[in-house]
Design a protein around this motif. Structure first.
Motif, PDB file in Angstrom:
ATOM      1  N   ASN A  36       0.814  -1.212   0.000  1.00 26.85           N
ATOM      2  CA  ASN A  36       0.000   0.000   0.000  1.00 26.85           C
ATOM      3  C   ASN A  36       0.848   1.264   0.000  1.00 26.85           C
ATOM      4  OD1 ASN A  36      -2.702  -1.221   0.225  1.00 26.85           O
ATOM      5  ND2 ASN A  36      -1.900  -1.985   2.165  1.00 26.85           N
ATOM      6  N   CYS A  37       0.237   2.335  -0.480  1.00 28.54           N
ATOM      7  CA  CYS A  37       0.925   3.622  -0.561  1.00 28.54           C
ATOM      8  C   CYS A  37      -0.107   4.715  -0.310  1.00 28.54           C
ATOM      9  CB  CYS A  37       1.539   3.758  -1.952  1.00 28.54           C
ATOM     10  SG  CYS A  37       2.225   5.373  -2.344  1.00 28.54           S
ATOM     11  N   SER A  38       0.248   5.691   0.506  1.00 30.07           N
ATOM     12  CA  SER A  38      -0.655   6.813   0.721  1.00 30.07           C
ATOM     13  C   SER A  38       0.086   8.112   0.446  1.00 30.07           C
ATOM     14  CB  SER A  38      -1.197   6.804   2.150  1.00 30.07           C
ATOM     15  OG  SER A  38      -0.148   6.842   3.091  1.00 30.07           O
ATOM     16  N   TYR A  39      -0.650   9.147   0.079  1.00 30.14           N
ATOM     17  CA  TYR A  39      -0.043  10.426  -0.241  1.00 30.14           C
ATOM     18  C   TYR A  39      -0.913  11.542   0.312  1.00 30.14           C
ATOM     19  CZ  TYR A  39      -3.358   9.842  -4.106  1.00 30.14           C
ATOM     20  OH  TYR A  39      -4.485   9.608  -4.836  1.00 30.14           O
ATOM     21  N   LYS A  40      -0.379  12.769   0.291  1.00 25.64           N
ATOM     22  CA  LYS A  40      -1.010  13.825   1.078  1.00 25.64           C
ATOM     23  C   LYS A  40      -1.566  14.978   0.269  1.00 25.64           C
ATOM     24  CE  LYS A  40       1.961  12.760   4.987  1.00 25.64           C
ATOM     25  NZ  LYS A  40       3.045  13.224   5.860  1.00 25.64           N
ATOM     26  N   THR A  41      -1.531  14.915  -1.052  1.00 25.09           N
ATOM     27  CA  THR A  41      -2.104  15.973  -1.856  1.00 25.09           C
ATOM     28  C   THR A  41      -2.612  15.372  -3.153  1.00 25.09           C
ATOM     29  OG1 THR A  41      -1.687  18.188  -2.731  1.00 25.09           O
ATOM     30  CG2 THR A  41       0.017  16.562  -3.093  1.00 25.09           C
ATOM     31  N   SER A  42      -3.380  16.157  -3.921  1.00 24.17           N
ATOM     32  CA  SER A  42      -3.934  15.582  -5.154  1.00 24.17           C
ATOM     33  C   SER A  42      -2.828  15.340  -6.167  1.00 24.17           C
ATOM     34  CB  SER A  42      -5.000  16.511  -5.734  1.00 24.17           C
ATOM     35  OG  SER A  42      -4.421  17.729  -6.118  1.00 24.17           O
ATOM     36  N   ILE A  43      -2.968  14.267  -6.911  1.00 25.69           N
ATOM     37  CA  ILE A  43      -1.980  13.906  -7.928  1.00 25.69           C
ATOM     38  C   ILE A  43      -2.694  13.557  -9.209  1.00 25.69           C
ATOM     39  CG2 ILE A  43      -0.286  13.080  -6.250  1.00 25.69           C
ATOM     40  CD1 ILE A  43      -1.192  10.215  -6.921  1.00 25.69           C
ATOM     41  N   THR A  44      -1.956  13.558 -10.309  1.00 23.48           N
ATOM     42  CA  THR A  44      -2.566  13.179 -11.585  1.00 23.48           C
ATOM     43  C   THR A  44      -2.182  11.753 -11.987  1.00 23.48           C
ATOM     44  OG1 THR A  44      -0.715  14.107 -12.804  1.00 23.48           O
ATOM     45  CG2 THR A  44      -2.606  15.552 -12.424  1.00 23.48           C
ATOM     46  N   ALA A  45      -1.154  11.204 -11.343  1.00 20.75           N
ATOM     47  CA  ALA A  45      -0.748   9.832 -11.651  1.00 20.75           C
ATOM     48  C   ALA A  45       0.178   9.325 -10.558  1.00 20.75           C
ATOM     49  CB  ALA A  45      -0.036   9.760 -13.007  1.00 20.75           C
ATOM     50  N   LEU A  46       0.293   8.016 -10.470  1.00 25.53           N
ATOM     51  CA  LEU A  46       1.196   7.406  -9.500  1.00 25.53           C
ATOM     52  C   LEU A  46       1.873   6.228 -10.177  1.00 25.53           C
ATOM     53  CD1 LEU A  46       0.803   7.005  -5.789  1.00 25.53           C
ATOM     54  CD2 LEU A  46       1.273   4.929  -7.071  1.00 25.53           C
ATOM     55  N   GLN A  47       3.160   6.059  -9.855  1.00 18.94           N
ATOM     56  CA  GLN A  47       3.924   4.980 -10.469  1.00 18.94           C
ATOM     57  C   GLN A  47       4.369   3.993  -9.402  1.00 18.94           C
ATOM     58  OE1 GLN A  47       6.948   6.291 -13.306  1.00 18.94           O
ATOM     59  NE2 GLN A  47       6.094   8.361 -13.288  1.00 18.94           N
ATOM     60  N   TRP A  48       4.447   2.747  -9.778  1.00 22.21           N
ATOM     61  CA  TRP A  48       5.026   1.704  -8.935  1.00 22.21           C
ATOM     62  C   TRP A  48       6.305   1.200  -9.592  1.00 22.21           C
ATOM     63  CZ3 TRP A  48       3.787   0.371  -4.100  1.00 22.21           C
ATOM     64  CH2 TRP A  48       2.517   0.755  -3.613  1.00 22.21           C
ATOM     65  N   TYR A  49       7.364   1.123  -8.773  1.00 17.77           N
ATOM     66  CA  TYR A  49       8.664   0.629  -9.229  1.00 17.77           C
ATOM     67  C   TYR A  49       9.078  -0.552  -8.372  1.00 17.77           C
ATOM     68  CZ  TYR A  49       9.531   4.821 -12.058  1.00 17.77           C
ATOM     69  OH  TYR A  49       9.464   5.817 -13.009  1.00 17.77           O
ATOM     70  N   ARG A  50       9.894  -1.409  -8.961  1.00 19.53           N
ATOM     71  CA  ARG A  50      10.476  -2.527  -8.239  1.00 19.53           C
ATOM     72  C   ARG A  50      11.997  -2.457  -8.371  1.00 19.53           C
ATOM     73  NH1 ARG A  50       8.690  -8.209 -10.359  1.00 19.53           N
ATOM     74  NH2 ARG A  50       9.866  -7.552 -12.176  1.00 19.53           N
ATOM     75  N   GLN A  51      12.685  -2.706  -7.253  1.00 21.42           N
ATOM     76  CA  GLN A  51      14.140  -2.699  -7.279  1.00 21.42           C
ATOM     77  C   GLN A  51      14.654  -4.012  -6.711  1.00 21.42           C
ATOM     78  OE1 GLN A  51      16.152   0.273  -4.857  1.00 21.42           O
ATOM     79  NE2 GLN A  51      17.947   0.239  -6.171  1.00 21.42           N
ATOM     80  N   LYS A  52      15.260  -4.808  -7.568  1.00 23.57           N
ATOM     81  CA  LYS A  52      15.869  -6.055  -7.118  1.00 23.57           C
ATOM     82  C   LYS A  52      17.282  -5.761  -6.631  1.00 23.57           C
ATOM     83  CE  LYS A  52      13.118  -9.113  -9.979  1.00 23.57           C
ATOM     84  NZ  LYS A  52      13.094 -10.271 -10.888  1.00 23.57           N
TER      85      LYS A  52
END
Lengths: 113, 113
Positions: free
Chosen positions: B22-38
């Motif tokens: 899960n991820c939470s944020y504190k202001t309005s956004i137009t997009a969100l990205q998910w990244y993975r780091q091995k």
């Protein structure tokens, strides 16, 4: 597809030393970034560049210089390495645009003795 | 400062199980990205979800975005040992078309055989 190359892969320096990290990308992307990643932490933006010869400070620019010599390359200099410093420096690039995907290199691992 | 933040620092599951970060944020956004780091690599984008999308899929991955609760989730079904990595959410809070992403602190996922 493209690739981001970072050199060197490992960098061991001495306290007070000036150290330079290099990044090359062949995506033909306009924007390039340098991030610092400390163990167990997220990425913090040091510098970014939206075009050749442009430089913008990130949240962590103090103690660093950067240079965008040409579109494909972006260098980062640690102006005075701090004793016992250990971090990974990540370079990324993206097409200039809001909420763009960033493509990352494998990182340079820095250890200061 | 406003950060995209994952809610848990670490998760552990067995192969074949499903898991949600899960991820939470504190202001309005137009997009969100998910990244993975091995381990030993730079982050790689998994999914970009825009504010007009409630859900987006990429193979075994499913991202959701709830703009009313200012939260996002990334679910992985039928996990594999190679899903072991750190998962970051990231977004551009500036709105200035610089591509300047703010990354969360990351959630470590370990998938055991």
């Amino acid at each position: 597809g493209g690739i981001i190359t970072q050199t060197p892969k490992f960098l061991i320096g001495q306290e007070g030393q000036k150290l330079t990290l290099k990044c090359q990308q062949n995506f033909n992307h306009d924007t390039m970034y340098w991030y610092r990643q400390d163990s167990g932490k997220g990425l913090r933006l040091i510098y970014y560049s939206i075009t050749e010869n442009d430089l913008q400070k990130g949240d962590l620019s103090e103690g660093y210089d950067a240079s965008r010599e040409k579109k494909s390359s972006f260098s980062l200099t640690v102006t005075s390495a701090q004793k016992n410093e250990m971090a990974v420096f990540l370079c990324a690039s993206s097409i200039l645009g809001y909420q763009d995907t960033q493509y990352f290199g494998p990182g340079t691992r820095l250890l200061v003795l | 400062s406003q950060l995209a933040e994952e809610n848990l620092w670490a998760l552990s599951v067995h192969e074949g199980e499903s898991v949600t970060v899960n991820c939470s944020y504190k202001t309005s956004i137009t997009a969100l990205q998910w990244y993975r780091q091995k381990s030993g690599e730079g982050p790689a984008q998994l999914i970009l979800i825009r504010s007009n999308e409630r859900e987006k899929r990429n193979g075994r991955l499913r991202a959701t975005l709830d703009t009313s609760s200012q939260s996002s989730s990334l679910s992985i079904t039928a996990t594999r040992c190679e899903d072991t990595a750190v998962y970051f959410c990231a977004t551009d809070f500036t709105g200035a078309n610089t591509g300047k992403l703010t990354f969360g602190h990351g959630t470590i996922l370990r998938v055991h055989p």
